[in-house]
Each structure stands twice: as structure tokens, then as C-alpha cells.
Design an enzyme around this catalytic site. Structure first.
Site, mmCIF file in Angstrom:
data_model
loop_
_atom_site.group_PDB
_atom_site.id
_atom_site.type_symbol
_atom_site.label_atom_id
_atom_site.label_comp_id
_atom_site.label_asym_id
_atom_site.label_seq_id
_atom_site.Cartn_x
_atom_site.Cartn_y
_atom_site.Cartn_z
ATOM 1 N N GLU A 99 -4.489 5.219 6.423
ATOM 2 C CA GLU A 99 -4.200 4.886 5.038
ATOM 3 C C GLU A 99 -4.493 6.032 4.074
ATOM 4 O O GLU A 99 -3.738 6.255 3.134
ATOM 5 C CB GLU A 99 -4.981 3.635 4.616
ATOM 6 C CG GLU A 99 -4.588 3.104 3.258
ATOM 7 C CD GLU A 99 -5.064 1.689 3.016
ATOM 8 O OE1 GLU A 99 -5.740 1.454 2.015
ATOM 9 O OE2 GLU A 99 -4.773 0.814 3.855
ATOM 10 N N ARG A 124 0.816 -1.218 0.000
ATOM 11 C CA ARG A 124 0.000 0.000 0.000
ATOM 12 C C ARG A 124 0.851 1.271 0.000
ATOM 13 O O ARG A 124 0.538 2.258 0.662
ATOM 14 C CB ARG A 124 -0.967 0.021 1.186
ATOM 15 C CG ARG A 124 -1.909 -1.153 1.231
ATOM 16 C CD ARG A 124 -2.856 -1.181 0.045
ATOM 17 N NE ARG A 124 -3.625 -2.417 0.026
ATOM 18 C CZ ARG A 124 -3.277 -3.508 -0.642
ATOM 19 N NH1 ARG A 124 -2.170 -3.518 -1.375
ATOM 20 N NH2 ARG A 124 -4.009 -4.590 -0.606
ATOM 21 N N SER A 173 -10.690 1.237 4.074
ATOM 22 C CA SER A 173 -9.994 0.929 5.328
ATOM 23 C C SER A 173 -9.231 2.163 5.780
ATOM 24 O O SER A 173 -8.299 2.600 5.106
ATOM 25 C CB SER A 173 -9.036 -0.250 5.124
ATOM 26 O OG SER A 173 -9.749 -1.411 4.786
#
Length: 378
Positions: A370, A166, A250
Site C-alpha cells: 500500500e 485506496r 497496513s
């Protein structure tokens, strides 16, 4: 430069927060995007680019710089460099799920498990998006970039983007600047030509998510349809009638920790190895070998642990909210912070900090956000 009347960012982001910025510009073609960025950078003012707004958390105060909306679209099929493969070059503003639908309809495999992920194609490599065992890094060939420092346009290989879990050299992590300040103009993928027929599925993670046995055979369309169904059941497909989708997906990353730290967590905490624990290899040229072989240092492995599990085991379950707040966790899973109706960025940030503090108190681990934060502090 195609400047428009600024639109409140609460209307353009999936978390639905943010006031209208001081300035907003729409770029609808490749050349327009390049010239717009040159003009904005020449002013020296603050700026950021906006695609689908699905990985952005914007504060309540107006952004005092320029927001550049990337609205470029287009898919170009190109010959692959290997037999049985096709390349597709896609403009940065193209809708990601529209690209997946195109690939599935064309019988091209490699991104079908990422169906339903919101956002644009240009944003996908920035955080190496992935789902059910597929990640951008597996199919990305190259990206066309424009660098802020020079204004130059160049095409770089996937290896130069530093794609990790990520992340990439282009991603702005909370509390730090990206390693490379650049904007993606277009992205090229290489996808396998598998057609529309049923075939075995190699990825164990995808088979598990779709409840497939190792010898089951399914089509790309079957995978796409069932991934969309699975994501929708978790509130991860945008739906104006479902407040669980008013989120940035998320909100906290699954934590990547050392093996030694992972051993301090309860045994039932879900975890996955990030890298294989391979024996290191040392190559010594024969013409310089003197009979001495230096001792090799063993590579330390890292472990990814479930942040959702840590949150729930800290006493914070689905639907949790603070008193009088319009922000809450999703009713479907514990990693999504959701806007239940006109919540401010302050309310969402307060909930995020509360969760971070609870997990840190219980497990000694600080969860990292995130999404990219603009005008917000945690």
C-alpha cells in the site's frame, strides 16, 4: 527556493528508513510550494513531495534527487452549496488529524471516523484514505492541483481524481506511474452541520466497530474519542513509546479479486463486495428505436478479501520476524510491518517478500504493497 540541509528520511517517515537525500526544500506557503515545484521541475531531476511520511517506504541508499517538504497549513470555512452543509478548504500540508479535530469541535460530520490517521490533508485524496465506513470520496468536493507536465495550477472536481479503493489517478502504485503527475495544493470538503449533540449513526461498519446498536445515539466527540482508542489498541496511532506504530499502517492492501477467484478461497476468509451487482441499464433514443434490443452483458462483480486473514492462515502471525532481523509484524495485527529499532529498508523488504511468497504459495494471490516505495524493490 528555501533549500535546507537534507534531513535523513528515517527521521521524517513513520517506517523510519531512508538516508538523507541529495537535496531538500521546505515549502511553507501556497505560493512558495508552487514556485518551488516550478524550479525543481525545470531542472529535470528526480523529485518527490513529502508530507507526514506515513505512507512512504524509502530505501537505504540516498535519494539522488530533490525532496520537497509540504509544510503549508490553514483551514478556511466556506458556505456549503446545500442547506445544512459547510465547506472547508484546507492547505495540503495541514495535519490530517488536526483537521478532523477542527471539524468535530465545529460540529461538522463526515470525517470523524478517520480520526487518528497519520499524515497530511494533501496526501489523503491520493489514496482515498478511509476507516470504519468513511472515505475521502464521500466528502471531497474539489482539489487544487499543479501539473508537472505543464506547471499549470487548476481546480478539479472529485470526479476527475478517479477515486477508488485506496487509489486515485494521482497515486503511484508499485511498479507503475500515476495516471496524472500532479501535486495537491489544497483540498475542499463539504461536511454536514450536525452540532455537538447525540444522534443516530447510519453506517453499519462504524456502528459495528464501536459496538453500537442501530438505535444508539452518540456525539461526534464520542465517535472521535472511541475511534482513537480503537486505533491505539491496534498500534495505529503514532506513539514514540510504542514500536508497533513505527510502521506505514497496513503494509499490504486488502486484495480486490474477481468473484470466481474469491470462490477458490476458504469459505471462512472474510470478504466484502466492492460494487453492487446491479442490472445494467441501456437507454435507446425513441427516434432511433427499431424494435431490436441488444443483449446486455452482465457486469462482473469484484470482492475485497482480508489480506490479514490470508497472512495469518499462511502461518505468519502477529510479531513474526525473520532470524536476526530488526523488522517484524506488529504485535497487534498482521498487516503492519514494523521497525523494531534501526531496521534497514532491506530488512523490511525481506520480510515483505517472505510474506508475499507465503500467501502466494498457499492461496495463489500476490499481495500488493500500500505505501509508495522509493528506492525499494519487492
Amino acid at each position: 527556493m528555501p533549500e535546507i540541509a537534507p534531513i535523513p528520511l528515517s527521521q521524517l517517515t513513520t517506517l523510519r528508513t531512508g538516508a538523507a537525500p541529495a537535496r531538500m526544500v521546505d515549502a511553507t506557503t501556497r505560493d512558495e510550494l508552487i514556485s518551488t515545484l516550478h524550479d525543481v521541475w525545470a531542472t529535470g531531476e528526480e523529485w518527490f513531495v513529502l508530507g507526514g511520511g506515513s505512507n512512504l517506504f524509502v530505501g537505504d541508499e540516498p535519494f539522488e534527487g530533490t525532496v520537497v517538504r509540504i509544510l503549508t497549513e490553514g483551514i478556511e470555512r466556506q458556505p456549503g452549496t446545500r442547506p445544512g452543509f459547510t465547506r472547508v478548504k484546507v492547505q495540503a500540508g495541514h495535519n490530517w488529524d488536526a483537521l478532523v479535530a477542527f471539524a468535530v469541535d465545529a460540529g461538522l460530520a463526515g470525517i470523524e471516523a478517520m480520526s487518528g490517521i497519520p499524515g497530511t490533508v494533501g496526501a489523503a485524496p491520493v489514496q482515498n484514505v478511509g476507516a470504519y465506513g468513511q472515505e475521502i470520496v464521500q466528502t471531497l468536493v474539489e482539489a487544487e492541483l499543479i501539473d508537472e507536465s505543464t506547471g499549470d495550477v487548476s481546480t478539479v472536481s472529485a470526479e476527475e481524481l478517479g477515486l477508488g479503493f485506496r487509489t486515485s489517478v494521482l497515486k503511484q502504485h508499485y511498479g507503475s506511474l500515476p495516471a496524472r503527475r500532479a501535486v495537491i495544493i489544497s483540498v475542499t470538503f463539504e461536511l454536514a452541520e450536525v452540532g455537538q449533540g447525540d444522534r443516530p449513526i447510519a453506517g453499519e461498519q462504524l456502528r459495528s466497530a464501536l459496538r453500537l446498536e442501530s438505535d444508539d445515539r452518540v456525539s461526534l466527540k464520542w465517535i472521535r474519542d472511541h475511534v482513537l482508542e480503537t486505533r491505539a489498541s491496534k498500534g495505529m496511532v503514532l506513539d514514540d513509546t510504542d514500536a508497533d506504530t513505527y510502521s506505514a499502517g497496513s503494509f499490504f492492501q486488502n486484495a480486490v479479486v474477481s468473484e470466481s477467484f474469491a470462490r477458490t478461497l476458504p469459505a471462512e476468509c472474510p470478504r466484502w463486495p466492492v460494487a453492487p451487482d446491479l442490472d445494467p441499464v441501456l437507454v435507446i433514443p425513441l427516434d432511433s428505436f427499431d424494435g431490436y434490443v441488444p443483449k446486455l452483458a452482465a457486469k462482473k462483480s469484484e470482492v475485497k478479501v482480508s489480506s490479514a486473514w490470508l497472512i495469518e492462515q499462511s502461518g505468519i502471525g502477529k510479531s513474526f520476524k525473520l532470524p536476526r532481523s530488526r523488522a517484524s509484524l506488529s504485535t497487534k495485527h498482521a498487516l503492519a510491518l514494523t521497525n523494531r529499532g534501526n531496521a534497514t529498508a532491506g530488512e523490511l523488504a525481506e520480510l515483505a517478500r517472505f510474506i508475499q511468497n507465503r500467501v502466494y504459495s498457499e492461496f495463489g494471490l500476490v499481495l500488493q504493497p500500500e505505501p509508495v516505495l522509493v528506492g525499494v524493490d519487492l
